[in-house]
Design an enzyme around this catalytic site. Structure first.
Site, mmCIF file in Angstrom:
data_model
loop_
_atom_site.group_PDB
_atom_site.id
_atom_site.type_symbol
_atom_site.label_atom_id
_atom_site.label_comp_id
_atom_site.label_asym_id
_atom_site.label_seq_id
_atom_site.Cartn_x
_atom_site.Cartn_y
_atom_site.Cartn_z
ATOM 1 N N ASP A 356 0.822 -1.203 0.000
ATOM 2 C CA ASP A 356 0.000 0.000 0.000
ATOM 3 C C ASP A 356 0.862 1.262 0.000
ATOM 4 O OD1 ASP A 356 -1.365 -2.267 0.973
ATOM 5 O OD2 ASP A 356 -2.883 -1.049 1.961
ATOM 6 N N GLU A 498 -5.861 -11.071 -4.994
ATOM 7 C CA GLU A 498 -5.711 -12.083 -3.950
ATOM 8 C C GLU A 498 -6.823 -13.126 -3.950
ATOM 9 O OE1 GLU A 498 -3.153 -9.411 -0.765
ATOM 10 O OE2 GLU A 498 -5.344 -9.369 -0.668
ATOM 11 N N LYS A 611 -10.435 -9.667 -7.096
ATOM 12 C CA LYS A 611 -10.622 -8.814 -5.924
ATOM 13 C C LYS A 611 -10.345 -7.358 -6.257
ATOM 14 C CE LYS A 611 -8.913 -8.244 -1.157
ATOM 15 N NZ LYS A 611 -7.946 -8.758 -0.148
ATOM 16 N N GLN A 612 -9.300 -7.125 -7.070
ATOM 17 C CA GLN A 612 -8.833 -5.761 -7.323
ATOM 18 C C GLN A 612 -8.040 -5.730 -8.613
ATOM 19 O OE1 GLN A 612 -6.749 -6.507 -3.665
ATOM 20 N NE2 GLN A 612 -4.925 -5.513 -4.488
#
Length: 784
Positions: A356, A498, A611-612
C-alpha cells in the site's frame, strides 16, 4: 448520519459532521475522525463510554508480540479520553434522556474534533455540552481535551472521574506489564507501561484544570488502582453556571529517537515527559491549540496547495480529507517506521505496512514532500536485514521483502491463519506471507520513481542502489527454467488479485520482476560509468559482478504474457480459461466480500472474478518506466477485467478511475473516483469500523492528480495530460520536480506550469514536449 455541508464561509468544505448519535454505529466516526500527527494516533471515541466503542491510542513503531501463537502488532496504549460523568448521581449517557442539536465534527483545517448538543436528563433538567480535542502537530507528544457543561435551567450535582486507564487491550490481548502510577500535587498523573516482549517503556502523563464560572476547583479525590490512576471531581451547578475542564496529556516511549540510545534511563524519560506536561499546562488548551493550527497551515495546507473549484463541494472535501489523513498517518519524524494499512486509526492489520505504501501512498509524498518520501524509503532500507533473512529461509538469494512489515528488524509478520471457511468451517490459511512476492519489485519501483522525480543521488548511493540490486538478486534466484518452452517462469504465487492463489506466471509479478532486474542492470551500468568507486564498495559486500552477469543472462528469457488476438493480457496461466458466473449482485453490493457468503476461496479460485486491479495496475505502472502498451490494449484490458473485478480491496477503485480517464471513459472515471472517496466518507455505517483505508486515501490523491490532471512519469519524464471532470472548473496543486517547486494550474482551456525557481525543465503535454523556463501556458482544446 454524516453530512458535509455544515461548513460555511471560510469553513466551507472543511467539516465532516455527524448529525445523529447512534450507539450501534460508533466505529465509523471513531475511525474517519481520528486524530494524529504521525507519532501517535488517537481514535475518536466519545468521552462517555458505550458498549460497542473501541478506544485506541497507538504510538508508531512500538510493536509487541504477545505470545508465540500471535504476530507482532502496535499495542493499544492506556486511554486518556474516557470521562465517567454522573449528573445527580445518575450515569450520563446519550442512550438516556433526550438529545437536541447534536453535532460531532472533525475540522480538517484545524485538525480538531468537537462535539456539542443539548441534553435533557431523565429528571427533566437541561444541560449544554461541548467537547473539544486535538493531537498536536506542533508538539508531537501532546493530546489536548476540553469539556464544557452549562446548566441551562436547574441546579445539579456534577461528578466526573478522569485519568489514565491502562486496562486497554488489542481485542483482548494485553501487551503491557503493570507499571508504576503516581499523582503529583493532586494534579499531575503519571502511569508507566512496559511491553511484554519488546520491552518498550511508555510514560503517559495527564493534568486537569477544572473551573466553574472561571473559579478553579482544586481538591479532587485521588484514586490509584490496578492499571489505573485518576481524579474524581464533585461540584454543584446552579442555573447558568458553566463548568470547564481542560485535560492535557503527554505520551513518550523509550522507542522515541531521543531516548532509544545505549545510555537510556527510564528515570530521564519520566522526568522529560512530566516536565513537558507542566510546560504545556502553563500555556493552556487555547494557546496550545493555536500553535497546532499554525503548524497545520504551514506544514500541510500552504505546502501542498491543492485546490479544486468544483460544482460539487464533496470533491473538495474528499481531497482535503485525503491530505488530512496522509498527514496524520505518516511517521515523518522517524525513518525507522512505516505506514500501517489502517494508518493509526484502528487495530485492523495490526499496524503492519504492505505494498500500500509504495504503490498508493508514496507517490503523493514523492511529488509533494520528497523529504517524507525519502524517510519512508529509508524504512524499507532498514528492513533489508529482515528481507535477506526471509530470502535465505526460503532458499533464495538477495532480499525478499516481507508481505507485512512492522519494526524493520522483524522480517515477515503476516499472520498464518485468517477468517473461517464458510464451506468447511475451518480457519483459512493466509498464503500472502508465503507467496505474494511482488512487493520486492514494488519497492524497487518506488526507488525508481523517487530517484526519477527527485534526482536524489545521495539517497541512491547510500541506500537506493543496494535495495534495487538485492531485490533483483532475489528475482534472479526465484526464476524457474521451463525446458519445454526455453524460458523462465515464476510459479506458485499470488498477484495483486488475492482471489487467485497458487497461480503460475501472474502477469503483474512476471513483468515487475523483469522490470526489477532490468532496473538493476541499468543502475549497475550507470554506476560503472559515473561512480565506479561506489560500485566497487557495493561489489565488495554484495558480489555484484556475478549478479550482473546472471541478470544479463536471464533478462531476455523471462516469460512476459503478451496481448492475445483480442488484445487481452492473460492475468496468469489459467485465469482466462476459468468459468464465469453472474457477478451482478456482488458488484452492486454495498458491502465488500459478499461473494464469500456463497463461496469459499477454493471455489473463487476457479472463477473469473478478481478482488482488485491486477493486469490494469501493471499497465499503469509500466507506462511510468519504459514499457508502454497501446491505447487499444489498455481499452481491451480495462473492458475485459473491470466487469470481473469486485473492488473488494479499497485500493482498487482509484486505479480503475485513473485508467478509465486515460481511455476516455470520463463519466465512469469520476464515478470510480467518487466511490473511492466514499469508502470512508460514504454513508455505509460499518465500512471503517476497523480503521480508515490508507491505500485508498492515497489513491484519492492519485485519481485526482495522476488521473484528472494526468500528472505522472512517462518513460522517465514528467507528463501532464489534463482531463478534468466536466463539473471541475479549475484545479491547482504544487509538486516538486528535481528539487524545484512547481505550481500547476488547470482549467478546461489552459494548463499553466510555473517553475518557482526559474530552473528550466522538460515536460510532455498531450504528446508534445515543452521546456518550462519560468512560466509556461499551454492552451487546451476542450473538445480534445
Amino acid at each position: 448520519m454524516l453530512a458535509y455541508n455544515h461548513g460555511k464561509g471560510s469553513l466551507e468544505n472543511w467539516l465532516i459532521t455527524e448529525t445523529e448519535f447512534s450507539p450501534d454505529a460508533l466505529g465509523k466516526c471513531e475511525s474517519i475522525m481520528y486524530l494524529g500527527n504521525g507519532y501517535m494516533g488517537l481514535r475518536s471515541a466519545t468521552e462517555e463510554p458505550y458498549l460497542h466503542e473501541v478506544r485506541n491510542l497507538f504510538v508508531n513503531g512500538t510493536f509487541n508480540r504477545f505470545g508465540g501463537d500471535e504476530v507482532t502488532e502496535l499495542p493499544n496504549l492506556a486511554d486518556v479520553t474516557r470521562i465517567d460523568l454522573r449528573i445527580d448521581g445518575e450515569r450520563f449517557s446519550l442512550e438516556f434522556g433526550e438529545t437536541k442539536h447534536y453535532l460531532r465534527q472533525l475540522n480538517l483545517k484545524t485538525a480538531e474534533l468537537t462535539r456539542s448538543f443539548d441534553w435533557i436528563s431523565p429528571k427533566g433538567k437541561t444541560f449544554r455540552f461541548r467537547f473539544r480535542r486535538f493531537v498536536s502537530l506542533d508538539r508531537l507528544h501532546l493530546i489536548g481535551m476540553k469539556m464544557e457543561i452549562t446548566s441551562l435551567d436547574s441546579p445539579a450535582e456534577i461528578t466526573f472521574h478522569s485519568g489514565i486507564n491502562g486496562r486497554m487491550t488489542n481485542s483482548g490481548t494485553q501487551h503491557f506489564h503493570e507499571g508504576e502510577k503516581r499523582i503529583f500535587d493532586k494534579r499531575y498523573l503519571q502511569l508507566l507501561q512496559r511491553t511484554t516482549e519488546s520491552n518498550i517503556d511508555v510514560v503517559i502523563n495527564a493534568a486537569h484544570r477544572v473551573t466553574v464560572n472561571g473559579e478553579e476547583i482544586r481538591d479532587p479525590v485521588m484514586a490509584i488502582d490496578r492499571r489505573m490512576v485518576g481524579l474524581t471531581f464533585r461540584l454543584q451547578l446552579s442555573p447558568g453556571d458553566k463548568l470547564v475542564m481542560e485535560k492535557l496529556a503527554t505520551v513518550y516511549t523509550s522507542r522515541d529517537k531521543e531516548f532509544d540510545k545505549p545510555d537510556y534511563q527510564l528515570a530521564k524519560l519520566r522526568e522529560v515527559s512530566l516536565q513537558d506536561l507542566k510546560d504545556c499546562v502553563k500555556k493552556g488548551y487555547d494557546a496550545l491549540f493555536q500553535s497546532h493550527c499554525r503548524a497545520w497551515e504551514e506544514k500541510v495546507w500552504n505546502k501542498y496547495n491543492l485546490n479544486v473549484d468544483s460544482e460539487d463541494g464533496f470533491d473538495v472535501l474528499a481531497l482535503r480529507f485525503a491530505l488530512y489523513h496522509l498527514t496524520v498517518m505518516t511517521p515523518a519524524h522517524d525513518e525507522r517506521m512505516g505506514i500501517g494499512a489502517k494508518g493509526l486509526s484502528g487495530e485492523g492489520y495490526k499496524g503492519h505496512s504492505f505494498w500500500d505504501t509504495e504503490i498508493f501512498i508514496l507517490p503523493f509524498f514523492i511529488f509533494s514532500n520528497p523529504e517524507v518520501a525519502r524517510s519512508l524509503l529509508n524504512y524499507r532500507y532498514l528492513g533489508l536485514a529482515g528481507a535477506r533473512k526471509k530470502a535465505r529461509e526460503n532458499g533464495y538469494e538477495g532480499a525478499m521483502y516481507p508481505w507485512e512489515a512492522a519494526w524493520p528488524e522483524d522480517g515477515e509478520v503476516t499472520p498464518v491463519w485468517g477468517a473461517v471457511d464458510i464451506v468447511t468451517g475451518e480457519q483459512t490459511k493466509i498464503w500472502s506471507g508465503f507467496i505474494e512476492q511482488h512487493i520486492s519489485a514494488d519497492i524497487a519501483f518506488a526507488v525508481y520513481q523517487y530517484y526519477t522525480v527527485t534526482g536524489d543521488r545521495e539517497f541512491m548511493e547510500r541506500y537506493g542502489y543496494e535495495m534495487v540490486f538485492e531485490t533483483a538478486k532475489f528475482w534472479a534466484s526465484r526464476l524457474e527454467w521451463n525446458e519445454e518452452k526455453r524460458e523462465y517462469h515464476i510459479n506458485d504465487v499470488i498477484g495483486p488479485d488475492e482471489y487467485k492463489e497458487h497461480v503460475n506466471n501472474n502477469a503483474f509479478t512476471n513483468y515487475m520482476a523483469h522490470f526489477n532486474i532490468q532496473l538493476a542492470i541499468t543502475y549497475y551500468e550507470k554506476l560503472e560509468k559515473e561512480n565506479p568507486r561506489r560500485l566497487a564498495e557495493l561489489e565488495e559486500r554484495l558480489a555484484l559482478r556475478k549478479a550482473y552477469e546472471k541478470w544479463k543472462s536471464v533478462i531476455g528469457r523471462i516469460y512476459l504474457p503478451q496481448p492475445r488476438e483480442d488484445l487481452v493480457i492473460p492475468q496468469d496461466d489459467t485465469y482466462l480459461s476459468l468459468k464465469t458466473i453472474d457477478l451482478t449482485k456482488y458488484k452492486q453490493s454495498k458491502k465488500v466480500g459478499t461473494l464469500f457468503q456463497d463461496y469459499n476461496l477454493e471455489q473463487v479460485n476457479k472463477m473469473q472474478v478478481s478482488k482488485q486491479a491486477d493486469v490494469l495496475i501493471l499497465l499503469y505502472l509500466l507506462e511510468q518506466w519504459e514499457k508502454k502498451f497501446s491505447q487499444d490494449v489498455l481499452k481491451a484490458n480495462f473492458r475485459y477485467y473491470e466487469p470481473k473485478t469486485l473492488h473488494d480491496s479499497s485500493l482498487s477503485l482509484s486505479t480503475h478511475a485513473i485508467l478509465a480517464n486515460d481511455i476516455g471513459e470520463y463519466e465512469l472515471a469520476y464515478s470510480l473516483f467518487r466511490r473511492a472517496a466514499e469508502i470512508d466518507l460514504g454513508p455505509f455505517p460499518h465500512s471503517s469500523d476497523h480503521g480508515i483505508h490508507a491505500a485508498s486515501i492515497g489513491g484519492i490523491w492519485q485519481a485526482a492528480v495522476a488521473g484528472f490532471a494526468g500528472l505522472r512519469l512517462s518513460g522517465g519524464k514528467l507528463r501532464i495530460s489534463p482531463r478534468l471532470p466536466k463539473h471541475w472548473r479549475r484545479m491547482e496543486f504544487s509538486i516538486y520536480w528535481k528539487g524545484q517547486p512547481v505550481t500547476v494550474s488547470i482549467d478546461h482551456s489552459a494548463l499553466i506550469v510555473k517553475a518557482e525557481r526559474n530552473e528550466p525543465f522538460e515536460l510532455e503535454v498531450c504528446g508534445k514536449t515543452y521546456t518550462c523556463k519560468d512560466q509556461l501556458t499551454i492552451h487546451i482544446d476542450p473538445k480534445n
